[in-house]
Motif scaffolding. Structure first.
Motif, PDB file in Angstrom:
ATOM      1  N   ARG A 305       0.749  -1.307  -0.020  1.00  0.00           N
ATOM      2  CA  ARG A 305      -0.070   0.123  -0.040  1.00  0.00           C
ATOM      3  C   ARG A 305       1.039   1.241   0.131  1.00  0.00           C
ATOM      4  N   TYR A 438      15.215 -14.762   3.775  1.00  0.00           N
ATOM      5  CA  TYR A 438      14.523 -15.915   4.017  1.00  0.00           C
ATOM      6  C   TYR A 438      15.536 -16.914   3.491  1.00  0.00           C
TER       7      TYR A 438
ATOM      8  N   GLU B 284      -6.340 -12.024  11.490  1.00  0.00           N
ATOM      9  CA  GLU B 284      -6.177 -10.859  10.568  1.00  0.00           C
ATOM     10  C   GLU B 284      -6.362  -9.451  10.939  1.00  0.00           C
ATOM     11  N   ALA B 291       0.485  -3.468  10.770  1.00  0.00           N
ATOM     12  CA  ALA B 291       1.017  -3.189   9.598  1.00  0.00           C
ATOM     13  C   ALA B 291       0.698  -1.538   9.505  1.00  0.00           C
ATOM     14  N   GLN B 292      -0.273  -1.202   9.919  1.00  0.00           N
ATOM     15  CA  GLN B 292      -0.726   0.257   9.937  1.00  0.00           C
ATOM     16  C   GLN B 292       0.448   0.847  10.811  1.00  0.00           C
ATOM     17  N   GLY B 293       0.339   0.536  12.028  1.00  0.00           N
ATOM     18  CA  GLY B 293       1.260   1.132  13.235  1.00  0.00           C
ATOM     19  C   GLY B 293       2.715   0.918  12.834  1.00  0.00           C
ATOM     20  N   LEU B 294       3.314   0.097  12.118  1.00  0.00           N
ATOM     21  CA  LEU B 294       4.618   0.080  11.596  1.00  0.00           C
ATOM     22  C   LEU B 294       4.818   0.698  10.486  1.00  0.00           C
ATOM     23  N   VAL B 296       3.876  -0.236   7.359  1.00  0.00           N
ATOM     24  CA  VAL B 296       4.294  -1.148   6.386  1.00  0.00           C
ATOM     25  C   VAL B 296       3.086  -2.013   5.787  1.00  0.00           C
ATOM     26  N   SER B 297       3.151  -2.718   4.849  1.00  0.00           N
ATOM     27  CA  SER B 297       1.999  -3.513   4.246  1.00  0.00           C
ATOM     28  C   SER B 297       1.796  -5.048   4.934  1.00  0.00           C
ATOM     29  N   ARG B 299       1.494  -7.681   3.613  1.00  0.00           N
ATOM     30  CA  ARG B 299       2.425  -8.544   2.977  1.00  0.00           C
ATOM     31  C   ARG B 299       3.754  -8.772   3.616  1.00  0.00           C
ATOM     32  N   ASP B 300       4.234  -7.522   4.238  1.00  0.00           N
ATOM     33  CA  ASP B 300       5.813  -7.530   4.860  1.00  0.00           C
ATOM     34  C   ASP B 300       5.797  -8.131   6.018  1.00  0.00           C
ATOM     35  N   LEU B 302       3.939 -11.096   6.590  1.00  0.00           N
ATOM     36  CA  LEU B 302       3.671 -12.517   6.453  1.00  0.00           C
ATOM     37  C   LEU B 302       4.914 -13.226   5.841  1.00  0.00           C
ATOM     38  N   PRO B 303       5.335 -14.383   6.609  1.00  0.00           N
ATOM     39  CA  PRO B 303       6.490 -15.097   6.219  1.00  0.00           C
ATOM     40  C   PRO B 303       5.971 -15.838   4.707  1.00  0.00           C
TER      41      PRO B 303
END
Lengths: 468, 468
Positions: A305, A438, B284, B291-294, B296-297, B299-300, B302-303
């Protein structure tokens, strides 16, 4: 090789040559025949006893399917883990760039390293304006540039940016910051000639420079446009990712339906083929079965995003979040979050107010990112760090800047002065992407050490290698 | 530069030099002064009128904070978009590699390109065994190698692999395949000397070679181990990603709690600090606020997942999924999914049985990946493709192989023969990662074209650039 190239460079070049021959499944005899080397000499090159020179690199790039750059390592200009550029050196790099025959900016280099993609400049605005009009004819716009730009403002600076043909002006003050996308035209002016007005224009190439640029330069414009993926809210971004993976695997909608248990009609909705009825965003369970069916991870289906507006993310100091580290009761630093964007999750910009008189082990900062720092304000700061088992400290004066390698622990302290020094930190990712991180985590035993410095043939001539 | 370097190479080198000077904010005068060039000559280099030679590259790497390789483009050895290596050429590259003084493998090169990281070999097993015992002393193990390896089996071949000190043997047949992780020791033998027994050992470096390897070679072992991220089921993988981002942003658990509204105790659970009570996986909604707080998205956070077992993913042909393209009623190809792993979502391996007598526009295969193909079986296949507005066709005989550039549409047909040719396809990602593809999607207007071939200063000396 450059004459100043050290032992490390020579060793890394040797390892790259061994690695390249291994990849091509050439043992020493084959390599010597291919490269026209005298028998027995290949091991001299791959052990570092003989330097790998440009002539050998050229020959290898001719007879083997690789490029000169594939055999060239990078220089380590930061052997202590942290390198400093003094304000005085920055001043001596000063140059005025003119627009229309008149000085517009004064540029000074700050700390850079051959290991990282930073191109950070201190820039003073020489043009003074009396308004905030983006169409003020005194404003000289650039054409935009490749690099991402994080900018920190000091003094009454106007920031101008243009996006899709429209121009904007944001009046900035000390502590404000902005993060901007590549190739968007922009400009800066001062609103006053009686106080300092400058910026730290911290540009960096990130993943855009290096291998990716080389590859796209060969593939050409049409391919580059075809490879672009949209960053958009809503279902269109997932649809593009899904179509991309389906094409990659030559999977038809019917086959994906069979693999996932989803209805073909739903697949057509999710891939954007059904333009009349998008049927709503994918739910978590659908993402799970789609990832399973395509043999990918859910992360691969989710788009990034972006919070940028007209190509930029502006963070005014007055609205910025601040917190204490390690905690509010016994703070070593007060941190303030500066501009950034989720499109670059591995870039973080911070303002650090240093409160502790002496380095504290509970306030060590360590990160996987490269780090750039610049001493703001008028107070010196003491920086301490550790590298290869050795500790270092430096007193950095206002205007000094430094580069710090990934994984090097850093501490800041006032060094006993009563005032609180202020440091600007910009951290960015290098070429070691999450994918590589990874991959490091899944390598077979001993793999990481060989990956970074291959020193052996991939098999033993004598027979089975029993060490594994 | 190599004497055979074409105009394209020269043009790309010129663009890199301009781009490097732009990134360093050097106009022509500054660049000439820095590099010791005569006035007016810099534009000759950046326009391609004068070739950028090794001497200039060395000088630039000395006075500017960059490396020789940063100024070197790659060679375009595939100007038609597809390049073929005939079986005859492969045979002429034949070489026998011995273990313990006896021939163990016959190696032959197949199609490679300087644009892609493939190192694909045809390998015949010279050692014949009478059992499937992984500890059979006739089996000669290698030490493992850096590259990822996809292997396709033809005939009675035994595949041996070792993981964490234990050895395994998998008896394979024609159509079986395997995907394996770097640096795991392995071996191959034949179970019979009366029928063909060989493999297509399609190794590739992917993201592990290139810039990332160069960078880690400088940073060293300790940093490389520190940068590794675990790929694991369960909460530990998310915990590692969260800790990594929190360190990147110097965010404390208390600050993350304040940003997300999650309880500090929950943050400690999710980051793995609370080892007694992990409190279950993140849901979820928690991923969303984290993600919002950091910044990032999702996706970033999730391993990736992996389906490898003991370092390999084996796909027997008898269990492999098959489907028709474009559909079952009017099929052009029958596709079979070969071995792969979600750790490499951008690698796809396919077996293509060609059913259509003539090229069909509804059976064009296009992908963002690089492609390698090898003609299996005993039937020739006709391949058609388009590149730069031109169409090409080639009749490929059994044992011929080819490399195809990303985004080049390809069709296969029998060329009228009654039999069905069979083609092995291995598609891999290049340096243009999803991150770069999303970056292309967000560049300002005109950015992509300048990104791949910068030909101008980042500003106009005359004053504002009004073209934007």
């Amino acid at each position: 090789m450059p004459s100043e190239a050290g032992d490390g460079f020579r060793r890394r070049a040797a390892a790259l040559l061994r690695s390249a021959a291994n990849d091509l499944k050439r043992d020493d005899d084959n390599a010597e025949r291919d490269l026209g080397l005298e028998p027995g000499s290949f091991a001299d090159y791959t052990s570092g006893r003989r330097p790998v020179d440009w002539g050998l690199i050229r020959r290898a790039a001719e007879v083997w399917p690789l490029n000169e750059r594939d055999l060239l390592p990078v220089h380590d200009d930061c052997p202590r883990g942290l390198s400093v550029m003094r304000a005085k050196e920055s001043r001596s790099s000063s140059r005025v760039l003119a627009r229309g025959g008149e000085g517009y900016y004064e540029y000074r280099d700050t700390a850079m390293s051959r290991i990282a993609s930073y191109r950070p400049e201190w820039i003073r605005m020489l043009r003074v304006v009396g308004d905030n009009d983006p169409d003020n004819p005194l404003v000289q716009w650039n054409r935009g540039h490749l690099l991402y730009q994080f900018t920190y403002f000091v003094g009454p600076v106007n920031y101008y940016y243009r996006w899709q043909g429209r121009s904007y002006c944001a009046p900035m003050e000390t502590g404000d910051s902005v993060w901007g996308l590549p190739f968007a035209p922009h400009s800066f002016t001062a609103r006053s000639d009686s106080e300092p007005a400058y910026i730290l224009a911290l540009t960096y190439g990130g993943s855009l420079v290096g291998d990716a640029q080389r590859e796209l330069a060969v593939l050409g414009r049409q391919a580059a446009h075809g490879l672009a993926l949209p960053v958009a809210d809503g279902p269109s971004s997932l649809a593009a990712a899904l179509r991309s993976f389906m094409a990659a695997q030559a999977v038809t909608p019917a086959e994906l339906a069979a693999r996932t248990g989803l209805a073909s009609a739903r697949i057509r909705q999710l891939t954007g083929e059904d333009t009349e009825d998008t049927g709503g965003s994918a739910v978590e369970s659908e993402l799970g079965v789609l990832a399973q069916g395509l043999g990918v991870s859910v992360r691969d289906l989710l788009p990034p995003r972006s919070g940028t507006h007209h190509g930029v993310a502006i963070q005014h100091g007055r609205d910025a979040r601040s917190w204490f580290l390690p905690d509010e009761d016994t703070p070593a630093y007060r941190l303030t979050r500066l501009a950034g964007d989720p499109l670059h999750p591995h870039t973080s910009a911070l303002q650090v107010d240093v409160l502790t008189p002496a380095a504290r082990s509970d306030a060590q900062l360590v990160t996987y990112q490269h780090q750039y720092l610049y001493v703001l304000g008028d107070q010196p700061v003491e920086v301490g760090w550790e590298h290869s088992g050795e500790r270092g400290t430096e007193l950095l004066e206002p205007g000094d800047s430094a580069y710090v390698e990934p994984q090097v622990p850093v501490t800041f302290s006032t060094g006993g002065g009563g005032q609180h020094p202020r440091v600007l930190l910009l951290r960015i990712a290098g070429a070691v992407t999450p994918e590589v991180r990874y991959a490091l985590g899944t390598m077979a035993e001993g793999g990481i050490n060989r990956y970074i410095a291959e020193d052996q043939l991939w098999y033993s001539k004598e027979g089975s290698d029993r060490r594994a």
